[in-house]
Design an enzyme around this catalytic site. Structure first.
Site, PDB file in Angstrom:
ATOM      1  N   GLY A   1       0.784  -1.230   0.000  1.00 52.94           N
ATOM      2  CA  GLY A   1       0.000   0.000   0.000  1.00 52.94           C
ATOM      3  C   GLY A   1       0.812   1.274   0.000  1.00 52.94           C
ATOM      4  O   GLY A   1       1.859   1.380  -0.657  1.00 52.94           O
TER       5      GLY A   1
ATOM      6  N   GLY B   1       2.579   2.598   2.356  1.00 53.17           N
ATOM      7  CA  GLY B   1       3.910   2.441   2.951  1.00 53.17           C
ATOM      8  C   GLY B   1       4.931   1.977   1.940  1.00 53.17           C
ATOM      9  O   GLY B   1       6.051   2.498   1.878  1.00 53.17           O
TER      10      GLY B   1
ATOM     11  N   SER C   1      -5.395  10.089   9.861  1.00 54.31           N
ATOM     12  CA  SER C   1      -6.508  10.037   8.919  1.00 54.31           C
ATOM     13  C   SER C   1      -7.513  11.122   9.276  1.00 54.31           C
ATOM     14  O   SER C   1      -7.641  11.527  10.438  1.00 54.31           O
ATOM     15  CB  SER C   1      -7.190   8.671   8.968  1.00 54.31           C
ATOM     16  OG  SER C   1      -8.411   8.682   8.255  1.00 54.31           O
TER      17      SER C   1
ATOM     18  N   TYR D   1     -10.939   2.603  15.089  1.00 52.71           N
ATOM     19  CA  TYR D   1      -9.997   3.188  14.134  1.00 52.71           C
ATOM     20  C   TYR D   1      -9.997   4.711  14.241  1.00 52.71           C
ATOM     21  O   TYR D   1      -8.932   5.345  14.275  1.00 52.71           O
ATOM     22  CB  TYR D   1     -10.370   2.755  12.718  1.00 52.71           C
ATOM     23  CG  TYR D   1      -9.426   3.253  11.650  1.00 52.71           C
ATOM     24  CD1 TYR D   1      -8.166   2.676  11.489  1.00 52.71           C
ATOM     25  CD2 TYR D   1      -9.789   4.294  10.799  1.00 52.71           C
ATOM     26  CE1 TYR D   1      -7.292   3.122  10.506  1.00 52.71           C
ATOM     27  CE2 TYR D   1      -8.925   4.748   9.816  1.00 52.71           C
ATOM     28  CZ  TYR D   1      -7.676   4.152   9.673  1.00 52.71           C
ATOM     29  OH  TYR D   1      -6.816   4.622   8.701  1.00 52.71           O
TER      30      TYR D   1
END
Length: 410
Positions: A133, A135, A258, A289
């Site tokens: 992804g 990263g 995020s 999350y």
């Protein structure tokens, strides 16, 4: 906490017990002999200085016999000193102001566009969760521009496949990318990683905290903590503090958060372990999350304050909305939702752009504690700007780590 500094007629005069020295790269640092500590900012003015240019006529630099310590020798007087004679002419570095930074990139920019023309040779980046992804895209972009990258991941096979792809695409030397095992679901494993890393490297330029999990059912780690909270925040918190000795005024800590942090429901007052690591009866994966991502921004805010005197820049960021990564792999509803919105979201290259910008942009030198979206400053949520909450999270995080590690040591 810094000690009391008495009044002085000269703002630039050092308080008693302090000494001014110059590092080999010319940056001036300050030694507090009473506390046996050092910092990069002047204890009165809070500003940074640097020496430059050649040594004065008649002076030369030597290495002391039997050690690597630098001596300055005056050929005229035959005297030597550990003090750089240019310190008397050190000049203050210009402090960057947020208002002076113009926006050069936006939501459509890619990581490679951000890095265009940069030579990162000699730099070292440590990236958690870099096996896939955003990263992996971050690792690839930095490596393509000469940066050495350590992929700190749990999944060795995936990481090695990523490294093979990077090195094959640009025919990079093997040393440019390497894998180190890091399991953020275990504090002991995190400690093993930091201990090993400290035997391999002396300095980290870019510490990028990218790893995250989302959409898991209520799951406890080996430390007895809810896994989303531990992987996204607590182990990253622990890892960063353990690596402090490898960071200096040339380093940046970049925390991938995020925009979902805006929907967190953590209490402003009386923040407790059960709120951060909830039991199964009060658990919802999406809220877990959101709360973990709020912890990321709060951690960045407090870390920036705590390390400001050391000149280390700390930034938090949002990479993009619902980018197609393996983050959604744990729950079919999230996989479906991510698939539906895929045509309208950023590519992986675009998703890595803000991370790369925060790590490498020259115009951010001297700035810290900021939140970014689309390669530019963005105001985080009101909760994320609460200093008391940031301090409380820091204290609780320390207590949670100490209690787990002390318990296992008994």
């Amino acid at each position: 906490m810094p000690g009391f500094i008495p009044d002085s007629d000269s703002e630039d005069e050092l308080p008693p017990g302090w000494e001014e020295k110059a590092a080999t790269d010319g940056h001036v640092f300050y030694v507090n002999h009473k506390l046996k500590s050092t910092q990069w900012t002047h204890p009165r003015t809070g500003k940074m200085k640097r020496v430059s240019g050649e040594l004065p006529i008649g002076w030369e630099r030597r290495t002391e016999e039997g050690s690597d310590q630098i001596l300055f020798y005056n050929k005229t007087t035959n005297q030597s000193t550990y003090t750089d004679p240019r310190l008397a002419f050190a000049v203050e570095e210009q402090t960057q102001n947020v208002r002076d930074v113009r926006q050069r990139f936006d939501a459509s920019s890619t990581a490679l566009q951000v890095l265009h023309g940069k030579d990162l040779s000699g730099k070292l980046a440590v990236i958690t969760g870099a096996n896939a992804g955003i990263g992996l895209e971050t690792a690839k972009s930095l490596a393509f521009h000469g940066c050495e990258v350590i992929l700190a991941c749990r999944n060795e096979q995936s990481a090695l496949e990523g490294i093979k792809m990077i090195t094959k695409e640009k025919q990079l030397a093997g040393r440019k990318c390497s894998f180190m095992k890091l399991d953020l679901a275990s504090l002991e494993a995190t400690k093993r990683f930091t201990d090993e890393l400290k035997t391999k490297v002396r300095h980290i330029d870019y510490l990028i905290l990218n790893a995250a999990v989302m959409g898991l059912p209520h799951t406890l780690t080996v430390d007895g903590l809810e896994i989303t909270f531990q992987v996204c925040h607590l182990s990253h918190f622990y890892l960063t503090l353990e690596l402090e000795s490898l960071l200096d005024h040339n380093s940046r800590v970049v925390i991938v958060s995020s925009e979902s942090h805006r929907f967190a429901n953590l209490p402003v007052d009386h923040l407790t372990e059960p709120k951060l690591s909830p039991p199964a009866r009060s658990f919802w994966s999406m809220m877990a999350y959101n709360n973990a991502k709020l912890c990321n921004v709060l951690f960045a805010r407090q870390l920036a304050k705590n390390w400001q005197q050391r000149g280390i820049s700390v930034f938090a960021l949002h990479p993009g909305n619902m980018i197609s990564t393996s983050l959604s792999r744990n729950y079919w509803i999230y996989r479906l939702l991510f698939a539906v919105v895929r045509p309208f979201t950023k590519s992986l290259q675009q998703g890595a752009s803000t991370t790369v910008y925060c790590a490498t942009a020259d115009e951010l030198k001297g700035l810290t504690g900021l939140y970014f979206n689309n390669c530019f400053f963005c105001e985080p949520s009101k909760l994320a700007q609460n200093d008391a909450m940031a301090e409380s999270l820091w204290k609780i995080s320390e207590e949670m780590i100490a209690s787990r590690l002390n318990r296992k040591a008994m």
